[in-house]
Design a protein around this motif. Sequence first.
Motif, PDB file in Angstrom:
ATOM      1  N   MET A 155       0.899  -1.303   0.004  1.00 29.34           N
ATOM      2  CA  MET A 155      -0.061   0.051   0.113  1.00 29.34           C
ATOM      3  C   MET A 155       1.089   1.274  -0.021  1.00 29.34           C
ATOM      4  SD  MET A 155      -2.908   1.643   0.109  1.00 29.34           S
ATOM      5  CE  MET A 155      -4.230   0.964   0.974  1.00 29.34           C
ATOM      6  N   ARG A 156       0.660   2.127  -1.018  1.00 24.86           N
ATOM      7  CA  ARG A 156       1.405   3.138  -0.936  1.00 24.86           C
ATOM      8  C   ARG A 156       0.422   4.454  -0.799  1.00 24.86           C
ATOM      9  NH1 ARG A 156       6.116   5.565  -3.117  1.00 24.86           N
ATOM     10  NH2 ARG A 156       6.107   7.334  -4.376  1.00 24.86           N
ATOM     11  N   VAL A 157       0.761   5.164  -0.112  1.00 25.06           N
ATOM     12  CA  VAL A 157      -0.221   6.280   0.449  1.00 25.06           C
ATOM     13  C   VAL A 157       0.217   7.519   0.319  1.00 25.06           C
ATOM     14  CG1 VAL A 157      -1.549   7.306   2.244  1.00 25.06           C
ATOM     15  CG2 VAL A 157      -1.088   4.842   2.329  1.00 25.06           C
ATOM     16  N   ASP A 183      -1.562   4.464  -4.329  1.00 26.69           N
ATOM     17  CA  ASP A 183      -2.714   3.566  -4.063  1.00 26.69           C
ATOM     18  C   ASP A 183      -3.822   4.257  -3.254  1.00 26.69           C
ATOM     19  OD1 ASP A 183      -1.688   1.225  -5.163  1.00 26.69           O
ATOM     20  OD2 ASP A 183      -0.493   1.079  -3.579  1.00 26.69           O
ATOM     21  N   CYS A 184      -3.581   5.335  -2.486  1.00 30.63           N
ATOM     22  CA  CYS A 184      -4.475   6.018  -1.725  1.00 30.63           C
ATOM     23  C   CYS A 184      -4.045   7.387  -1.481  1.00 30.63           C
ATOM     24  CB  CYS A 184      -4.488   5.203  -0.197  1.00 30.63           C
ATOM     25  SG  CYS A 184      -6.110   5.534   0.659  1.00 30.63           S
ATOM     26  N   LYS A 222      -8.200  -0.979  -0.369  1.00 30.15           N
ATOM     27  CA  LYS A 222      -7.794  -0.770  -1.621  1.00 30.15           C
ATOM     28  C   LYS A 222      -6.754  -2.185  -1.765  1.00 30.15           C
ATOM     29  CE  LYS A 222      -9.015   3.205  -3.111  1.00 30.15           C
ATOM     30  NZ  LYS A 222      -8.103   4.383  -3.418  1.00 30.15           N
ATOM     31  N   HIS A 223      -7.219  -2.779  -2.678  1.00 29.50           N
ATOM     32  CA  HIS A 223      -6.499  -4.049  -3.281  1.00 29.50           C
ATOM     33  C   HIS A 223      -6.497  -4.988  -2.038  1.00 29.50           C
ATOM     34  CE1 HIS A 223      -5.199  -1.627  -6.369  1.00 29.50           C
ATOM     35  NE2 HIS A 223      -4.576  -0.979  -5.623  1.00 29.50           N
ATOM     36  N   PHE A 237      -6.352  -4.413   1.177  1.00 25.40           N
ATOM     37  CA  PHE A 237      -5.542  -3.871   2.272  1.00 25.40           C
ATOM     38  C   PHE A 237      -6.533  -2.786   3.176  1.00 25.40           C
ATOM     39  CE2 PHE A 237      -2.822  -1.257   4.693  1.00 25.40           C
ATOM     40  CZ  PHE A 237      -1.595  -2.116   5.016  1.00 25.40           C
ATOM     41  N   ARG A 238      -6.427  -2.835   4.315  1.00 22.47           N
ATOM     42  CA  ARG A 238      -7.621  -1.930   5.058  1.00 22.47           C
ATOM     43  C   ARG A 238      -6.673  -0.960   5.908  1.00 22.47           C
ATOM     44  NH1 ARG A 238     -12.654  -4.023   5.889  1.00 22.47           N
ATOM     45  NH2 ARG A 238     -12.608  -3.281   8.042  1.00 22.47           N
ATOM     46  N   LEU A 239      -6.814   0.116   5.340  1.00 24.82           N
ATOM     47  CA  LEU A 239      -6.090   1.369   6.046  1.00 24.82           C
ATOM     48  C   LEU A 239      -7.150   2.169   6.869  1.00 24.82           C
ATOM     49  CD1 LEU A 239      -3.656   3.085   6.344  1.00 24.82           C
ATOM     50  CD2 LEU A 239      -4.540   4.597   4.241  1.00 24.82           C
ATOM     51  N   GLU A 242       5.133   4.143   2.250  1.00 25.44           N
ATOM     52  CA  GLU A 242       4.924   2.552   1.828  1.00 25.44           C
ATOM     53  C   GLU A 242       4.797   1.617   3.187  1.00 25.44           C
ATOM     54  OE1 GLU A 242       7.963   1.268  -0.568  1.00 25.44           O
ATOM     55  OE2 GLU A 242       8.194   2.923  -1.864  1.00 25.44           O
TER      56      GLU A 242
END
Length: 318
Positions: free
Chosen positions: A1-3, A40-41, A131-132, A134-136, A260
Amino acid sequence: MRVALLGDTMLGRGVADRLRQDGPYTLFSPALREVVADADCVIANLECCISDRGEKWDPAFKPFHFRAPPSAVEVLNWLNVDCVNLANNHALDYGYSAFHDTLRYLREAGIGAVGAGGSVAEARRGAVLVKHGFRLAVVGFADHPSDFAATNVRAGTAYADVRNGTPGWLTSSVHDLARVADAVLVTPHWGPNMTTEPLPEFKRCARTLVQSGATLIAGHSAHVFHGCAPHVFYDLGDVIDDYMRYRDVRNDLGIIGFAEIGRPRLEVLPIHLSFAYTDIASGRDRKWIAARLSAACAELGTEVRQADGADGMLTVRW
């Protein structure tokens, strides 16, 4: 996850004038937009309300009021913003009607919001972005102003006075979200303007939140970027505004952070802010940002490395 982590995103006043005149795709350079939108977000602090209605909040004592037109959501969507923090000192600049308009316009645009709501429970509630697979989880709060604070019967922001310790509701919220999400991002709006380093109480609060389960803390409010400690970027500064330039702190030179999740590092994109327009920094501006960020991070126990890539990214490691 790239934010992608955007600091104060001020779309009112002079920025709003340009938005109305030239449209929503003229506030950021295409090159900057491409880098941000590729994440990604994308999380931002929305430093204004979005509305055509309302009256200024306490104009005798509050000097600055920021209100963006409804087309501001097109700017956020163009940047692929997934969620904004509304816990700040401008969310209620034009009162409750404009505040509720803001929530509605964001909801209709498919953009999440944290840090504010119709009651204190709603304001303190975090959001979980998926996203994908992954829970952020995202949690927002502000340490000022207290008169914007939501209550059981009044809309407003998630207010947390951290000068005397971190409130229990905040640590509990982070702890609970850490049990159901893969990562927890806390985005506080804290501290005075035009400062270059975090206050001691913010360092204490950040340690408490990390111990409670926060994966990353990304703050804002100073309009100037601060250094990064392990898991904590104390202040991201501004990403767009119409403010005057302060030569001593160079608030026209800033950064956008890229986390990341799961790796002990952050990438940082140096940016240059002119009036109602932001582009990627280059040349001497980029070198100034790199030098100042390196010195600020060294004080907080992290290291900045300069990449050779065409995008001009810096890397903060711990």
